[in-house]
Scaffold this motif. Sequence first.
Motif, PDB file in Angstrom:
ATOM      1  N   LEU A  75      42.122  31.882  45.716  1.00 47.38           N
ATOM      2  CA  LEU A  75      41.315  33.050  45.390  1.00 47.38           C
ATOM      3  C   LEU A  75      39.978  32.558  44.863  1.00 47.38           C
ATOM      4  CD1 LEU A  75      42.392  36.174  43.392  1.00 47.38           C
ATOM      5  CD2 LEU A  75      40.361  34.901  42.723  1.00 47.38           C
ATOM      6  N   THR A  76      38.894  33.093  45.392  1.00 46.93           N
ATOM      7  CA  THR A  76      37.553  32.702  44.968  1.00 46.93           C
ATOM      8  C   THR A  76      36.813  33.917  44.428  1.00 46.93           C
ATOM      9  OG1 THR A  76      37.462  31.009  46.688  1.00 46.93           O
ATOM     10  CG2 THR A  76      35.384  31.652  45.677  1.00 46.93           C
ATOM     11  N   LEU A  77      36.265  33.782  43.226  1.00 50.06           N
ATOM     12  CA  LEU A  77      35.476  34.843  42.627  1.00 50.06           C
ATOM     13  C   LEU A  77      34.109  34.888  43.294  1.00 50.06           C
ATOM     14  CD1 LEU A  77      35.183  37.004  40.412  1.00 50.06           C
ATOM     15  CD2 LEU A  77      34.386  35.183  38.885  1.00 50.06           C
ATOM     16  N   VAL A  78      33.726  36.048  43.821  1.00 45.45           N
ATOM     17  CA  VAL A  78      32.460  36.202  44.536  1.00 45.45           C
ATOM     18  C   VAL A  78      31.446  36.966  43.700  1.00 45.45           C
ATOM     19  CG1 VAL A  78      31.343  37.195  46.578  1.00 45.45           C
ATOM     20  CG2 VAL A  78      33.597  36.114  46.785  1.00 45.45           C
ATOM     21  N   ASP A  79      31.880  38.063  43.080  1.00 45.32           N
ATOM     22  CA  ASP A  79      30.977  38.914  42.311  1.00 45.32           C
ATOM     23  C   ASP A  79      31.656  39.323  41.015  1.00 45.32           C
ATOM     24  OD1 ASP A  79      29.261  40.778  41.266  1.00 45.32           O
ATOM     25  OD2 ASP A  79      29.335  42.157  42.977  1.00 45.32           O
ATOM     26  N   PRO A  80      31.256  38.717  39.888  1.00 48.20           N
ATOM     27  CA  PRO A  80      31.887  39.029  38.603  1.00 48.20           C
ATOM     28  C   PRO A  80      31.303  40.242  37.910  1.00 48.20           C
ATOM     29  CG  PRO A  80      30.279  37.295  38.303  1.00 48.20           C
ATOM     30  CD  PRO A  80      30.269  37.631  39.772  1.00 48.20           C
ATOM     31  N   GLY A  81      30.328  40.910  38.522  1.00 49.69           N
ATOM     32  CA  GLY A  81      29.677  42.046  37.884  1.00 49.69           C
ATOM     33  C   GLY A  81      30.625  43.202  37.659  1.00 49.69           C
ATOM     34  N   SER A  82      30.248  44.101  36.747  1.00 51.02           N
ATOM     35  CA  SER A  82      31.093  45.238  36.400  1.00 51.02           C
ATOM     36  C   SER A  82      31.294  46.152  37.599  1.00 51.02           C
ATOM     37  CB  SER A  82      30.464  46.028  35.256  1.00 51.02           C
ATOM     38  OG  SER A  82      31.201  47.202  35.002  1.00 51.02           O
TER      39      SER A  82
END
Length: 231
Positions: A75-82
């Motif tokens: 799993l890769t985090l792409v967009d950590p924004g709210s």
Amino acid sequence: MNTKRNLEITHDSTWTADKSLMMTISEEVLLLILDYDHGCANYELSPRVVCGMIAGAILLDLCEQGRIEVDSENLTLVDPGSSGDPVLDRALSWIGKNGIRHRVGDWVDSFAEEAEAVQQELLDRLVDRGILVHSVNDRYFVMGSRHFLAQNGIPFRDVRRRIAGILLNHEMPTARDTMIIHLAAECGLWNDLIDESVMSVLGPRIENVARLDLIGRSVAGLVNPGLHAGV
């Protein structure tokens, strides 16, 4: 009463553009798990499997919104924004605090540990929206019949009516529908919702639709093995 008739329940309605009625995959999966006759999670599913489905649904929500990417293992985090959704924002925060790349199975297990609390939060939210009613004996029943909104604002039918149309009438599934059908298949939910005699006919259709799920295949495929072990 036989819970296996639940798939046939439909709700005619008009829809509203109220943003608060935008449904997440997590909410729809919870409605699919709900035993409409008894007002609780389908009694034929173990609590462990219910938690696994909710955990998987959270990851599918993040996939659908383009916040994460998954492959067969990672799993890769792409967009950590709210995202504006407290449940999904907490999931993003948990992922962000533990590095950039993770095994999908580890996150399914991690979210499953929190799934019981998340389930209650989702139930409360559905009650606040008037989709469910909380009875005095701590049961939750579907109220009213309305169309809901997807994240893109397009109105769509109640999840059971949509899935019934796809499986029974061979309607074209959306990417979201294929993810939900695949997740439910991995966790054995269809065996509880569909009568055995009908399942023999619908089984191949479910398999064919599940094969279309390119986004959530890694997520759904990893929910089942760990959560059914020892059940």
